[in-house]
Each structure stands twice: as C-alpha cells, then as structure tokens.
Write a protein that holds these residues in place. Structure first.
Motif, PDB file in Angstrom:
ATOM      1  N   ALA A  34       0.809  -1.216   0.000  1.00 57.76           N
ATOM      2  CA  ALA A  34       0.000   0.000   0.000  1.00 57.76           C
ATOM      3  C   ALA A  34       0.843   1.267   0.000  1.00 57.76           C
ATOM      4  O   ALA A  34       0.379   2.329  -0.431  1.00 57.76           O
ATOM      5  CB  ALA A  34      -0.940   0.000   1.211  1.00 57.76           C
ATOM      6  N   VAL A  35       2.084   1.177   0.467  1.00 57.94           N
ATOM      7  CA  VAL A  35       2.951   2.365   0.501  1.00 57.94           C
ATOM      8  C   VAL A  35       4.085   2.273  -0.513  1.00 57.94           C
ATOM      9  O   VAL A  35       4.793   3.252  -0.747  1.00 57.94           O
ATOM     10  CB  VAL A  35       3.533   2.588   1.915  1.00 57.94           C
ATOM     11  N   HIS A  36       4.265   1.117  -1.126  1.00 56.17           N
ATOM     12  CA  HIS A  36       5.367   0.890  -2.065  1.00 56.17           C
ATOM     13  C   HIS A  36       5.046   1.489  -3.425  1.00 56.17           C
ATOM     14  O   HIS A  36       3.894   1.526  -3.852  1.00 56.17           O
ATOM     15  CB  HIS A  36       5.606  -0.625  -2.204  1.00 56.17           C
ATOM     16  N   ARG A  37       6.071   1.989  -4.102  1.00 57.07           N
ATOM     17  CA  ARG A  37       5.941   2.418  -5.489  1.00 57.07           C
ATOM     18  C   ARG A  37       6.925   1.617  -6.340  1.00 57.07           C
ATOM     19  O   ARG A  37       8.034   1.331  -5.902  1.00 57.07           O
ATOM     20  CB  ARG A  37       6.233   3.918  -5.643  1.00 57.07           C
ATOM     21  N   ALA A  40       9.677   0.552  -9.145  1.00 52.77           N
ATOM     22  CA  ALA A  40      10.874   1.190  -9.685  1.00 52.77           C
ATOM     23  C   ALA A  40      10.587   1.822 -11.045  1.00 52.77           C
ATOM     24  O   ALA A  40      11.124   2.885 -11.373  1.00 52.77           O
ATOM     25  CB  ALA A  40      11.995   0.163  -9.804  1.00 52.77           C
ATOM     26  N   THR A  41       9.731   1.204 -11.832  1.00 54.39           N
ATOM     27  CA  THR A  41       9.408   1.733 -13.156  1.00 54.39           C
ATOM     28  C   THR A  41       8.752   3.101 -13.054  1.00 54.39           C
ATOM     29  O   THR A  41       9.122   4.043 -13.774  1.00 54.39           O
ATOM     30  CB  THR A  41       8.485   0.760 -13.905  1.00 54.39           C
ATOM     31  N   ALA A  42       7.789   3.237 -12.136  1.00 51.65           N
ATOM     32  CA  ALA A  42       7.097   4.521 -11.976  1.00 51.65           C
ATOM     33  C   ALA A  42       8.044   5.591 -11.444  1.00 51.65           C
ATOM     34  O   ALA A  42       8.041   6.740 -11.907  1.00 51.65           O
ATOM     35  CB  ALA A  42       5.896   4.351 -11.043  1.00 51.65           C
ATOM     36  N   LEU A  43       8.859   5.230 -10.463  1.00 50.24           N
ATOM     37  CA  LEU A  43       9.791   6.196  -9.889  1.00 50.24           C
ATOM     38  C   LEU A  43      10.835   6.624 -10.912  1.00 50.24           C
ATOM     39  O   LEU A  43      11.210   7.799 -10.987  1.00 50.24           O
ATOM     40  CB  LEU A  43      10.470   5.599  -8.660  1.00 50.24           C
ATOM     41  N   GLU A  44      11.311   5.677 -11.715  1.00 47.30           N
ATOM     42  CA  GLU A  44      12.326   6.002 -12.716  1.00 47.30           C
ATOM     43  C   GLU A  44      11.783   6.988 -13.738  1.00 47.30           C
ATOM     44  O   GLU A  44      12.459   7.950 -14.124  1.00 47.30           O
ATOM     45  CB  GLU A  44      12.826   4.745 -13.419  1.00 47.30           C
ATOM     46  N   SER A  45      10.571   6.782 -14.170  1.00 47.66           N
ATOM     47  CA  SER A  45       9.966   7.689 -15.138  1.00 47.66           C
ATOM     48  C   SER A  45       9.901   9.105 -14.583  1.00 47.66           C
ATOM     49  O   SER A  45      10.219  10.078 -15.287  1.00 47.66           O
ATOM     50  CB  SER A  45       8.559   7.199 -15.502  1.00 47.66           C
ATOM     51  N   THR A  46       9.510   9.223 -13.321  1.00 51.42           N
ATOM     52  CA  THR A  46       9.410  10.543 -12.701  1.00 51.42           C
ATOM     53  C   THR A  46      10.779  11.198 -12.571  1.00 51.42           C
ATOM     54  O   THR A  46      10.935  12.394 -12.832  1.00 51.42           O
ATOM     55  CB  THR A  46       8.753  10.415 -11.316  1.00 51.42           C
ATOM     56  N   LEU A  47      11.787  10.427 -12.173  1.00 52.65           N
ATOM     57  CA  LEU A  47      13.127  10.975 -12.039  1.00 52.65           C
ATOM     58  C   LEU A  47      13.676  11.445 -13.381  1.00 52.65           C
ATOM     59  O   LEU A  47      14.332  12.494 -13.464  1.00 52.65           O
ATOM     60  CB  LEU A  47      14.063   9.931 -11.419  1.00 52.65           C
ATOM     61  N   ARG A  48      13.426  10.705 -14.433  1.00 54.78           N
ATOM     62  CA  ARG A  48      13.910  11.095 -15.756  1.00 54.78           C
ATOM     63  C   ARG A  48      13.267  12.419 -16.186  1.00 54.78           C
ATOM     64  O   ARG A  48      13.925  13.281 -16.801  1.00 54.78           O
ATOM     65  CB  ARG A  48      13.611  10.002 -16.783  1.00 54.78           C
ATOM     66  N   ARG A  49      12.004  12.591 -15.879  1.00 50.97           N
ATOM     67  CA  ARG A  49      11.302  13.831 -16.255  1.00 50.97           C
ATOM     68  C   ARG A  49      11.852  15.030 -15.510  1.00 50.97           C
ATOM     69  O   ARG A  49      11.706  16.171 -15.950  1.00 50.97           O
ATOM     70  CB  ARG A  49       9.806  13.671 -15.982  1.00 50.97           C
TER      71      ARG A  49
END
Length: 437
Positions: free
Chosen positions: A368-371, A373-382
C-alpha cells in the motif's frame, strides 16, 4: 493545505494521528518566501542567537547569499564570517575547524545546503550554541532535522545535532540553484516510499516502533511533485516552493521520530557504503546517489514482495569476516551495529513463524505504501535526475558490491536484510546489479 500543516506544526497545534497527542518541534520559525531580501536581520532578531554571530559558508554559498546575509545582519549584530574551502567535507576534522573558528560566537548562522548545514548544526550541538540556517538550494531534507550525517573514523554516522531555531528559504535563490542540485533535492525526497516500506517492514516483522505522521506531512506536496516534476527543471516558483516545503517537512518527520527512520533506510545504506569505501564519483550530490539507490531499493522490495512464502535462512556472519573486509576499526564499528539485528536461534524461529502466519497481511500493508521502480524512474527522468549507477560514475561491479554489503553498516532492518536472508538479494544483484530499466 500543506502550508497550513506547516503553520500548525510550528504553532504546536497539530495532533499525532497514532496517539492523538499534540506534536511539538524545536524549530521556532520557517519562512519560505518568494524573496527574503531586506528582511534577513528581522528574521534572526527574535531567535535568541545572541549578539555575536558566526556565519558559516563556503566560497560558492558566500557569493550566492552569504555576503548579502552577512551585510544585513551586520546592522544589528557582530558578524564573523567563517568561509570553508570549496566543497567542504562533512567530517569530524571540519567540525573541529568550525568549532575553533567560532569559539567567541554566541550563535551560528549557516548559509548553504547539505554539508554546510550538517557541519554547522553538529558544531552547534557540541558547543551548545543556537543556530539558524539560510538555505541556498532545495537539495536535501536536513534543514529541520536534529541529526547530521558526519564521517567519523571512516564510518558515515547519523549523529545528534542542534535543531535550527529558524530556517529561511528564499525561493528566488533556490530557483537559481544549479539544476543538478534541484534534481538532487527531488532525488532525496523521492525515497519516501522505499524508506516507508523498509520502516514498516521492521515494524510488522520485528515490532520496531513506527509512526504514520511523517508521511502524512508529505502527502499533498509529494503527490503534486510526482505528477509534474518538470516544473523543477524550469525553476517554476510553485514547484520549487513545494519541493522546499517537502524537504522541510521530511526533516521535521525525522525530528518528531527522534531519528532519520522515516527518510533514511536501505537506499541510504547503499549510499553510505559507497562513501565509506571511497566512492570514486565524489563530485556527486547526496540526492543524486539517493535517486539511483531508491530505484534499486524499489526493485528489491518489489521482487521480495512477490515471494509467496518467504523463509529466512541467514548465512553465517562473524566479526572476523567484518574485520577482514572493512579493516580493524571500521569492521569493529560495523559489526557492533550489524550484530544487533542478527537473527538466529529462537529469535529466527519466531520471525519465520510470523512470516508463515502473517506474510499475506504484511505484504498487503507494505504494498500500500510501495511504489514500483518503473514509476519512480519515469518521474526521475522527467526531472533530469540520474537513474543508473553509470549516471553517477559507478561501474556495475562497484555498485553491486555496495548493494550486497550495505546492510552491514547499520543496525536498521530493511528489505536488504529480508532479501539477503531469503536468497533474493544475491539473485537480483547477480543478474542485474542496476536499477530497473
């Protein structure tokens, strides 16, 4: 709403959702404003720092803001500038240098970001002096925390430090910081889900204390930043303000919990190991490392959470192996921390029993609190933040070593430990010792 939460927190009008008790923080004043020009002395005047102030900066932060603050304060106070070398190290030697240079000062004023702030608040703590901080970049979350990351005897330690009586952030100055530093601040803040998942694991599996409040303080601003990180790259004042407030609130979360638990877990252990072992990419900002290590932890957590029925079978560990790998002094220090979380005998049996009985519920709560790596990586790249070890100058082999050994440097139980003791960590690092692509 986030600004209201900050005001209520400073006023002592916020309630802990877990206990219902009022929350108090030692910082008296936080000002995040479009510009602070002309108001610097007034901000400091009622903080009780004394009449003789030492202003701590390095050549860059002196030029960016220090000279302006020093000139403004000189109208009301006796100000002694202490200009450290460019890119000072957060180590005991530099702390002692600051203490010697500020012996006659009644209070300290830091002008800078991560390293300057850590050095000043730890020196202030040792000398029992008050301090305040003018930030120059939204690059880290330590402005309002009461711990400092200091290298001591070859080991990166989180040490108790003085609370800033005031934290002052000029958004115009922050927005002009190098884009790398802004992205580093976002990288330092984006570890919230991995830190929360690690801390919740230790709570649910080992009954370690855990609090929800630190994460509630971040929720609104974090959601907005994750949805539109591009504003940070363009220096958009609203985005910069949200990031600054997120970093301030993260620091308060650590202060409220009496330690860095809600903001520093497995992802920070990997970064600490790299620094302890002589990270060859020494030009990196802390938050740039955390951006990369957060993706690694998110992947390790995601893979471990896929296990249907984990069972721990820890490999034998002895002080001898630590001394051989780290050397006598560092090895003994690391072993003293690591040994406290070793699972064996009845303790190991009890944890395996809990995993057998409660793993579905534990897994559901952490998911429920985990995100991912794919979603986080996309955000970091942006946001223009690094995402791979090579982005911060590290080889796959050097980085894999850090991931495998990072859990040995602190006593915090994280997914690094659970993955290691189930055989997941070796499999993941051996196959792909880099964050998810």
């Amino acid at each position: 709403m986030s600004e209201v939460l900050l005001r209520r927190l400073l006023a002592g009008n916020l309630r802990d959702p877990d206990s219902g008790e009022g929350i108090a923080v030692p910082t008296r004043k936080v000002t995040i404003a479009p510009s602070l020009r002309g108001g610097e002395a007034a901000l400091i005047a009622d903080l009780g720092l004394g009449s003789r102030l030492a202003l701590i900066a390095d050549p860059t932060t002196w030029q960016v803001l220090g000279a302006r603050v020093s000139g403004a304060l000189a109208a009301r106070f006796t100000v002694t500038p202490v200009i450290l070398p460019e890119r000072p190290h957060a180590d005991m030697e530099t702390v002692q240098r600051i203490r010697a240079a500020t012996s006659l000062a009644e209070g300290l004023v830091a002008v800078g970001s991560g390293t300057i702030n850590d050095l000043a608040k730890y020196a202030a703590f040792l000398d029992r002096k008050p301090y305040a901080c003018f930030g120059t970049a939204p690059s880290m979350n330590g402005y309002t925390s009461v711990n400092a990351a200091i290298m001591d005897g070859g080991v990166k330690k989180s040490l108790p430090a003085a609370a800033a009586r005031g934290v002052f952030l000029d958004v115009d100055i922050l927005a002009k910081a190098p884009r790398r530093m802004i992205a580093a601040g976002f990288g330092d803040s984006i570890c919230r889900p991995t830190a929360q998942a690690d801390w919740l694991l230790a709570h649910l599996l080992l009954d370690r204390p855990y609090r929800a409040l630190p994460f509630q303080l971040l929720a609104e601003d974090e959601t907005a930043l994750l949805a539109s990180p591009e504003g940070l790259l363009s220096g958009d004042p609203e985005a910069i303000t949200r990031l600054a407030r997120t970093l301030v609130m993260s620091g308060f979360g650590m202060t409220i919990c009496g330690g860095s638990y809600p903001a520093s877990q497995g992802e920070h252990l990997i970064a600490h190991f790299l620094e302890m072992r002589g990270d060859p990419a020494g030009a990196n900002f802390h938050g740039e490392q955390i951006a990369v290590t957060t993706l690694t932890m998110a992947r390790i957590q995601g893979e471990t959470l896929r296990l249907e029925q984990p069972r721990l079978a820890p490999a034998p560990a002895t002080i001898g192996t630590f001394l051989s790998f780290y050397g006598a002094d560092v090895g003994a220090t690391c072993w003293a921390s690591f040994a406290g979380k070793l699972l064996s005998g009845e303790r190991l049996a009890a944890v395996n029993h809990r995993l057998t009985q409660d793993w579905p519920e534990i897994r559901q709560a952490i998911r429920a609190v985990h995100r991912s790596a794919t979603a986080l990586e996309s955000t970091l790249r942006r946001c223009g933040a690094p995402t791979r070890p090579s982005d911060i100058g590290l080889s796959d082999e050097r980085y894999a070593e850090a991931v495998l050994h990072a859990r040995e440097v602190r006593d915090r139980y994280t997914f690094l430990d659970l993955a290691a003791d189930t055989g997941t960590l070796t499999r993941l690092v051996g196959a792909t010792p880099v964050p998810a692509q």
